[in-house]
Design a protein around this motif. Structure first.
Motif, short mmCIF file in Angstrom:
data_model
loop_
_atom_site.label_atom_id
_atom_site.label_comp_id
_atom_site.label_asym_id
_atom_site.label_seq_id
_atom_site.Cartn_x
_atom_site.Cartn_y
_atom_site.Cartn_z
N THR A 152 -0.44 11.34 -6.63
CA THR A 152 -0.85 9.27 -6.21
C THR A 152 -0.56 9.12 -5.79
O THR A 152 -1.09 7.14 -5.33
CB THR A 152 0.70 9.47 -6.86
N ASP A 153 -0.95 9.37 -4.44
CA ASP A 153 -1.73 8.75 -3.22
C ASP A 153 -0.41 8.01 -2.69
O ASP A 153 -0.24 6.52 -2.36
CB ASP A 153 -2.31 8.08 -2.84
N THR A 154 1.09 8.51 -3.33
CA THR A 154 2.46 7.93 -2.89
C THR A 154 3.09 8.32 -1.83
O THR A 154 3.25 9.64 -2.05
CB THR A 154 3.22 7.54 -4.71
N LYS A 169 2.28 2.09 -2.34
CA LYS A 169 1.10 3.45 -2.70
C LYS A 169 -0.33 3.37 -1.41
O LYS A 169 0.13 1.96 -0.96
CB LYS A 169 0.59 2.59 -3.61
N ASP A 171 -3.24 3.22 -0.98
CA ASP A 171 -4.31 2.88 -1.33
C ASP A 171 -3.96 1.26 -1.23
O ASP A 171 -5.69 0.11 -0.29
CB ASP A 171 -4.78 3.42 -2.21
N THR A 172 -3.59 0.59 -1.50
CA THR A 172 -2.99 -0.62 -1.76
C THR A 172 -1.83 -1.15 -0.19
O THR A 172 -1.81 -2.13 -0.50
CB THR A 172 -2.69 -1.09 -3.50
N LEU A 173 -0.94 -0.48 0.12
CA LEU A 173 0.42 -0.83 1.04
C LEU A 173 0.83 -1.46 -0.01
O LEU A 173 1.54 -2.86 0.42
CB LEU A 173 -0.41 -1.21 2.03
N THR A 174 1.46 -0.99 -1.16
CA THR A 174 1.63 -2.01 -1.43
C THR A 174 3.27 -1.03 -2.07
O THR A 174 3.24 0.15 -2.29
CB THR A 174 2.00 -2.59 -3.58
#
Length: 267
Positions: A152-154, A169, A171-174
């Motif tokens: 999940t790239d987490t 996350k 990919d989005t830095l959320t």
């Protein structure tokens, strides 16, 4: 691939199918000291329940693993991230080190070949884009607890001196935040592992617990009894079990995630 994190030590579990190209080990734990002045480095063989002393390696950071079973460490003497060769018991250059203070940090190797690093009490997330280090301001100070899920790239990071955990996350830095309700906070925690969408953790002498990463409103679930002070852990990717060690203990434990029964192993 799973990592055991422990104040004073960092251990990595490699329990994947062996790779001919890398000739990596299968079913082993690697341990280094998180004290940059201590260069102890050793390997535990799960099948034989034995430890082997390896060539010294000095680091103040948790080791990192790739999804294909490679092992990396931030060499504090060389000032660079290096990859381990288990056949020759040697290290070679892999990546320039992040522009951060190396003190009880957590290094991860992402699924896309990039890197991410967090340091204890630091409000900065360090990550690479095409091998070049970038920074992202965190709304919390990080702890040494952390694990990365390549599916999940987490990245899940513990919060310094609290019982909170944060899923980032990459990919989005959320960021999604979780409260563990652990009774002991401070920095008496090193155990943190992701498996099948659950984040397993232990703080102080509390029981091993799990958080559902898909629901930050759900309460943590007790998994098993406390394994000791400053416990560390590594979940198996192929079996329903977790390896746990404690700073104040001399025994490595294998804990079943199904019925919480434990088997003592060599310390």
């Amino acid at each position: 691939v799973s990592k055991i994190k422990l104040l004073g030590f960092s251990l990595v579990l490699l329990a994947m199918a062996p790779l001919a190209a890398q000739a990596q080990d299968e079913g082993v734990l690697y341990r280094i000291s998180l004290d940059s002045g201590n260069s102890d480095f050793s390997r535990y063989d799960i099948a034989t329940d034995t430890w082997t002393t390896l060539t010294p390696f000095s680091s103040g950071s948790q080791m990192a693993t790739s999804a294909d079973g490679r092992l990396f460490g931030w060499n504090s003497s060389a000032g660079e991230i290096q990859e381990y060769d288990p056949i020759n018991d040697t290290w070679s250059f892999a990546q320039v080190a992040p522009p951060a203070t190396q003190a009880y940090g957590n290094l991860e190797y992402r699924a896309n070949g990039e890197w991410v690093y967090t340091g204890t009490s630091s409000f900065t997330l360090y990550y690479t884009v095409a091998g070049v280090w970038q920074t992202f301001a965190l709304p919390f100070g990080a702890s040494a607890v952390g694990d990365y899920d390549p599916a999940t790239d987490t990245l899940v990071v513990g919060e310094f001196s609290t019982s909170n955990y944060h899923a980032i996350k990459m990919d989005t830095l959320t960021i999604t935040s979780f409260t563990s309700n652990a009774s002991t906070t401070g920095e008496r925690k090193r155990c943190g592992q992701i498996r099948n969408g659950l984040f397993y953790f232990q703080a102080g002498t509390d029981p091993l617990r799990s958080l559902d990463l898909s629901d930050n409103t759900a309460s943590p679930i007790d998994v098993g009894g406390s394994q000791g002070f400053y416990s560390s852990c590594a979940v198996s990717e192929t079996a329903n079990e977790i390896f746990i060690g404690a700073l104040n203990g001399t025994t490595l434990l294998n804990l079943s995630l199904g019925d919480a029964t434990s088997t003592p192993l060599a310390g």
